[in-house]
Design an enzyme around this catalytic site. Structure first.
Site, short mmCIF file in Angstrom:
data_model
loop_
_atom_site.label_atom_id
_atom_site.label_comp_id
_atom_site.label_asym_id
_atom_site.label_seq_id
_atom_site.Cartn_x
_atom_site.Cartn_y
_atom_site.Cartn_z
N ARG A 21 26.90 -22.63 18.24
CA ARG A 21 27.23 -21.59 19.22
C ARG A 21 26.00 -20.77 19.59
NH1 ARG A 21 33.16 -20.99 18.90
NH2 ARG A 21 33.78 -22.17 17.06
N SER A 136 55.27 -22.33 11.84
CA SER A 136 54.21 -21.97 12.78
C SER A 136 54.16 -22.89 13.99
CB SER A 136 52.87 -22.05 12.03
OG SER A 136 51.78 -21.95 12.91
N SER A 188 45.80 -18.51 24.60
CA SER A 188 44.54 -18.09 25.20
C SER A 188 43.78 -19.20 25.93
CB SER A 188 43.72 -17.45 24.09
OG SER A 188 42.40 -17.85 24.14
N HIS A 216 47.28 -11.65 24.08
CA HIS A 216 46.82 -11.91 25.45
C HIS A 216 47.82 -11.44 26.50
CE1 HIS A 216 43.14 -13.99 24.43
NE2 HIS A 216 43.81 -14.48 23.40
N THR A 244 46.63 -6.46 20.16
CA THR A 244 45.25 -6.00 20.00
C THR A 244 44.99 -4.82 20.94
OG1 THR A 244 42.92 -6.62 20.02
CG2 THR A 244 44.26 -7.57 21.74
N LYS A 247 41.50 -6.23 23.88
CA LYS A 247 41.46 -7.08 25.07
C LYS A 247 41.87 -6.24 26.29
CE LYS A 247 41.28 -11.16 22.26
NZ LYS A 247 41.91 -12.23 21.50
N THR A 277 38.12 0.95 5.58
CA THR A 277 37.98 2.21 6.30
C THR A 277 38.79 2.20 7.60
OG1 THR A 277 35.79 2.51 5.36
CG2 THR A 277 36.28 3.76 7.36
N THR A 362 37.20 -25.47 19.50
CA THR A 362 38.11 -24.46 20.06
C THR A 362 39.22 -25.14 20.88
OG1 THR A 362 36.23 -22.96 20.16
CG2 THR A 362 38.17 -22.31 21.40
C1 LIG Z 1 41.67 -12.59 20.04
C2 LIG Z 1 42.94 -12.99 19.34
C3 LIG Z 1 43.35 -12.33 18.18
C4 LIG Z 1 42.47 -11.35 17.47
O1 LIG Z 1 42.41 -10.14 18.12
P1 LIG Z 1 41.10 -9.24 17.94
O2 LIG Z 1 41.55 -7.86 18.20
O3 LIG Z 1 40.09 -9.77 18.90
O4 LIG Z 1 40.64 -9.43 16.52
C5 LIG Z 1 44.60 -12.62 17.66
N1 LIG Z 1 45.41 -13.52 18.23
C6 LIG Z 1 45.02 -14.20 19.33
C7 LIG Z 1 45.96 -15.19 19.93
C8 LIG Z 1 43.78 -13.98 19.91
O5 LIG Z 1 43.38 -14.69 20.97
#
Ligand SMILES: *Cc1c(COP(=O)(O)O)cnc(C)c1O
Length: 404
Positions: A21, A136, A188, A216, A244, A247, A277, A362
């Site tokens: 990478r 899963s 994703s 996402h 998250t 994103k 933390t 990936t």
């Molecule tokens: C990016 C991603 C995560 C992790 O989220 P981050 O906040 O970037 O650590 C979890 N699940 C999926 C499907 C993702 O694409």
């Protein structure tokens, strides 16, 4: 022992397989997104970023910046501790209330990242619940796979987005199993969306709990930006929703939401939550401002959708093959790892366009792609320029055009 040699050997293998990478070294321009300075060319010029997960440009939104500046000045830089030992700040509590409200759940819990939230939560559920089996989807994210691995409980895989196969897999489990069905809403890499209603119905039939990763989708779908489950009116039927803040919300951090007891359970037992933390109060305040804004504003989502549709239509007109899907992710299929990397390099060097090549592991071999994520801040002119550049390269690299 020659440790250096041990490191170098494995790196060489990676390079020979074409899987090494290389990071684009960028400096984002606040107020100028999607433009960024490319330090890779000695910072000689700006590039247009076409593969960011800051899907709506909230990373430079004024409400978010104001909240972060104010909280930084008020509280200082760091949280000062783990959540348990002095690190629970007023802004963490407010963020968790905001998240619980967003998803219509009793409670929420924030983590360092979405990755950590999946890893810590799934592993805790799988390890602690009696006779747990994690069921899963075949294409779940690395963070969920690591969570399952760490749970050390039995697992079963069902075919991607296939509720009938899920039904079959659940039917084969022992009657006393505590079943946890783990899946995502928007995937994703292909940008496809899970049939959540069917999955929930199958899970309910088997008395299984549901664990949904909306990473996402949060900020992007549903009337208040709570994700696909909100759009489909299904949030109350999902046991745990994970998301998250890094994103579409444009900041950083991850979270889970669910019932009072479920959240208290993970809070009380998850090592990945307890022994680390807490996120900086300014980050929590920025994320809260971002969520609040996208709860009541649809304009970013609408403009993003328009840009996605425009990019797709122009790719079609130019005969550039891309995967059709119902989401905001536009995968342009190159289907060759060397050409995929080459096109990405030329786009950067000659056109000032940055899109990261996505190769194996990936995505499966033979499905190498460029993954475009149009935002409301890309202009129509940006799209025209991109499609023209791709058209030129498609001819130069002798790649197949899509048949109209
Ligand atoms: C990016 C991603 C995560 C992790 O989220 P981050 O906040 O970037 O650590 C979890 N699940 C999926 C499907 C993702 O694409």
């Amino acid at each position: 022992m020659d440790f250096e040699k041990l490191f170098a050997e494995q790196l060489d293998t990676l390079r020979n397989e074409g899987n090494y990478r290389v990071f684009a070294h960028l400096e984002r321009h606040c107020g100028g997104f999607p433009k960024a300075k490319n330090h890779g060319d000695g910072a000689k010029r700006d590039v247009t970023v076409w593969c960011s997960n800051d899907y709506l440009g909230m990373g430079q939104h004024q409400d978010v910046l104001n909240a972060m500046h104010e909280t930084l000045d008020k509280c200082g830089a760091g949280a000062g501790g783990t959540r348990n030992i002095s690190g629970t700040n007023h802004y963490h509590v407010k963020l968790e209330e905001e998240l619980a409200d967003l998803h219509g759940k009793d409670a929420a819990l924030i983590f360092t990242s979405g990755y950590v939230s999946n890893w810590a939560s799934l592993s805790t559920l799988g390890a602690r619940l009696p006779n747990a089996v994690i069921v899963s989807d075949a294409l779940n994210h690395a963070s969920m796979i690591e969570g399952m691995r760490h749970a050390k409980c039995p697992k079963a895989i069902w075919k991607h987005n296939d509720p009938e196969d899920l039904d079959r897999v659940l039917s084969d489990l022992p009657a006393n199993a505590t079943k946890i069905v783990a899946f995502e809403s928007v995937y994703s890499m292909d940008g496809d969306i899970a049939p959540i209603r069917e999955i929930v119905e199958v899970a309910e039939k088997h008395g299984a709990m549901t664990y949904l990763d909306e990473v996402h989708a949060v900020g992007l779908y549903g009337p208040r930006g709570a994700g696909i489950a909100e759009q489909e009116g299904l949030m109350d039927r999902i046991t745990l929703i994970e998301g998250t803040l890094g994103k579409a919300y444009g900041v950083m951090g991850g979270y889970i939401t669910g019932s009072r007891n479920l959240i208290d359970f993970v809070r009380s037992f998850a090592s990945g939550f307890i022994f680390t933390t807490a996120i900086p109060p300014a980050v929590a305040a920025g994320a809260t401002a971002s969520i609040k804004h996208l709860k009541q504003s649809d304009s970013e989502r609408m403009l993003q959708r328009e840009r996605v549709a425009q990019l797709r239509a122009k790719l079609d007109a130019a005969g550039i093959p891309h995967l059709p899907n119902p989401s905001h992710i536009v995968p342009v299929m190159v289907k060759d790892p060397v050409k995929c990397k080459q096109i990405s390099d030329i786009l950067m060097q000659d056109f000032g366009i940055y899109v990261q090549p996505i190769n194996y592991p990936t995505v499966p071999k033979g499905t190498e792609r460029l993954r475009f994520t149009p935002t409301p801040l890309h202009t129509e002119a940006d799209i025209d320029y991109l499609v023209a550049a791709l058209g030129t390269l498609w001819s130069q690299c002798a790649l197949a055009r899509a048949v109209a």
